[in-house]
Design a protein around this motif. Structure first.
Motif, PDB file in Angstrom:
ATOM      1  N   VAL A  22       0.849  -1.198   0.000  1.00 12.18           N
ATOM      2  CA  VAL A  22       0.000   0.000   0.000  1.00 12.18           C
ATOM      3  C   VAL A  22       0.881   1.243   0.000  1.00 12.18           C
ATOM      4  CG1 VAL A  22      -1.751   1.285   1.285  1.00 12.18           C
ATOM      5  CG2 VAL A  22      -1.896  -1.207   1.144  1.00 12.18           C
ATOM      6  N   TRP A  23       1.910   1.240   0.840  1.00 16.74           N
ATOM      7  CA  TRP A  23       2.834   2.376   0.915  1.00 16.74           C
ATOM      8  C   TRP A  23       3.539   2.573  -0.432  1.00 16.74           C
ATOM      9  CZ3 TRP A  23       3.443   5.857   4.815  1.00 16.74           C
ATOM     10  CH2 TRP A  23       4.517   6.749   4.702  1.00 16.74           C
ATOM     11  N   GLU A  24       4.007   1.472  -1.022  1.00 13.28           N
ATOM     12  CA  GLU A  24       4.699   1.563  -2.306  1.00 13.28           C
ATOM     13  C   GLU A  24       3.787   2.114  -3.397  1.00 13.28           C
ATOM     14  OE1 GLU A  24       6.134  -2.406  -2.900  1.00 13.28           O
ATOM     15  OE2 GLU A  24       7.847  -2.099  -1.549  1.00 13.28           O
TER      16      GLU A  24
ATOM     17  N   SER B 286      -4.714   9.175   1.089  1.00 13.73           N
ATOM     18  CA  SER B 286      -5.574   8.139   1.661  1.00 13.73           C
ATOM     19  C   SER B 286      -4.814   6.825   1.813  1.00 13.73           C
ATOM     20  CB  SER B 286      -6.831   7.937   0.801  1.00 13.73           C
ATOM     21  OG  SER B 286      -6.507   7.375  -0.456  1.00 13.73           O
ATOM     22  N   LEU B 287      -3.941   6.511   0.854  1.00 15.06           N
ATOM     23  CA  LEU B 287      -3.154   5.282   0.968  1.00 15.06           C
ATOM     24  C   LEU B 287      -2.117   5.372   2.089  1.00 15.06           C
ATOM     25  CD1 LEU B 287      -2.607   4.328  -2.777  1.00 15.06           C
ATOM     26  CD2 LEU B 287      -4.232   3.361  -1.153  1.00 15.06           C
ATOM     27  N   TYR B 288      -1.510   6.538   2.260  1.00 15.69           N
ATOM     28  CA  TYR B 288      -0.582   6.715   3.386  1.00 15.69           C
ATOM     29  C   TYR B 288      -1.334   6.491   4.701  1.00 15.69           C
ATOM     30  CZ  TYR B 288       2.823   8.848   0.166  1.00 15.69           C
ATOM     31  OH  TYR B 288       3.709   9.096  -0.854  1.00 15.69           O
ATOM     32  N   GLY B 289      -2.534   7.033   4.778  1.00 15.11           N
ATOM     33  CA  GLY B 289      -3.348   6.836   5.972  1.00 15.11           C
ATOM     34  C   GLY B 289      -3.695   5.376   6.201  1.00 15.11           C
ATOM     35  N   LEU B 290      -4.080   4.669   5.136  1.00 13.64           N
ATOM     36  CA  LEU B 290      -4.395   3.244   5.252  1.00 13.64           C
ATOM     37  C   LEU B 290      -3.185   2.444   5.745  1.00 13.64           C
ATOM     38  CD1 LEU B 290      -6.506   2.581   2.042  1.00 13.64           C
ATOM     39  CD2 LEU B 290      -7.285   2.456   4.409  1.00 13.64           C
ATOM     40  N   SER B 291      -2.011   2.876   5.374  1.00 14.06           N
ATOM     41  CA  SER B 291      -0.790   2.187   5.803  1.00 14.06           C
ATOM     42  C   SER B 291      -0.619   2.214   7.309  1.00 14.06           C
ATOM     43  CB  SER B 291       0.439   2.835   5.153  1.00 14.06           C
ATOM     44  OG  SER B 291       0.396   2.690   3.759  1.00 14.06           O
TER      45      SER B 291
ATOM     46  N   GLY C 156      -3.265   2.313   9.431  1.00 16.95           N
ATOM     47  CA  GLY C 156      -4.448   1.801  10.098  1.00 16.95           C
ATOM     48  C   GLY C 156      -5.675   2.674  10.039  1.00 16.95           C
ATOM     49  N   ALA C 157      -5.702   3.638   9.133  1.00 13.03           N
ATOM     50  CA  ALA C 157      -6.905   4.462   8.964  1.00 13.03           C
ATOM     51  C   ALA C 157      -8.053   3.549   8.523  1.00 13.03           C
ATOM     52  CB  ALA C 157      -6.666   5.540   7.931  1.00 13.03           C
ATOM     53  N   PRO C 158      -9.291   3.967   8.756  1.00 15.93           N
ATOM     54  CA  PRO C 158     -10.429   3.135   8.363  1.00 15.93           C
ATOM     55  C   PRO C 158     -10.403   2.804   6.871  1.00 15.93           C
ATOM     56  CG  PRO C 158     -11.160   5.038   9.636  1.00 15.93           C
ATOM     57  CD  PRO C 158      -9.702   5.218   9.373  1.00 15.93           C
ATOM     58  N   ARG C 159     -10.752   1.579   6.557  1.00 16.76           N
ATOM     59  CA  ARG C 159     -10.725   1.099   5.172  1.00 16.76           C
ATOM     60  C   ARG C 159     -11.616   1.942   4.266  1.00 16.76           C
ATOM     61  NH1 ARG C 159      -8.105  -2.420   2.627  1.00 16.76           N
ATOM     62  NH2 ARG C 159      -8.905  -4.075   1.340  1.00 16.76           N
TER      63      ARG C 159
END
Length: 104
Positions: A42-44, A91-96, A98-101
């Motif tokens: 996700v980060w990449e 949004s992807l940085y946030g998901l990395s 643990g932000a809500p899906r």
């Protein structure tokens, strides 16, 4: 007020530089954390599109400056791509972390 080309090119270059920093940060300082969460990919992806959008913005602005594109269109497209960095990669940085899906 319309931002001048030089300002937008500098902004896009700074955003591109930030993408490089975040890529290195993820590959080194955050490597274990991202791997433990299963979020390395996700980060990449976030970094890849971050850099792609920033480079595209610089290219469009330079094409507008050279007269290959209408100046207003170049500014608009570049601005949209820079906002896209914040929305998509952000949004992807946030998901990395643990932000809500639903953010993705």
């Amino acid at each position: 007020m319309r931002a001048p080309f030089a300002y937008l090119v500098c902004l896009a270059a700074v955003i591109a530089g930030l993408g490089v920093v975040l890529g290195a940060f993820g590959a080194h300082a955050l490597a274990e954390t991202l791997a433990a969460r299963g979020r390395t990919g996700v980060w990449e992806t976030a970094v890849f599109y971050h850099l792609l959008h920033a480079a595209g913005a610089v290219g469009v602005l330079l094409a507008g400056r050279a007269g290959a594109l209408p100046a207003g269109a170049a500014r608009g497209v570049a601005g949209a791509w820079l906002v896209g960095v914040l929305l998509f990669s952000g949004s992807l940085y946030g998901l990395s972390f643990g932000a809500p899906r639903a953010l993705g």
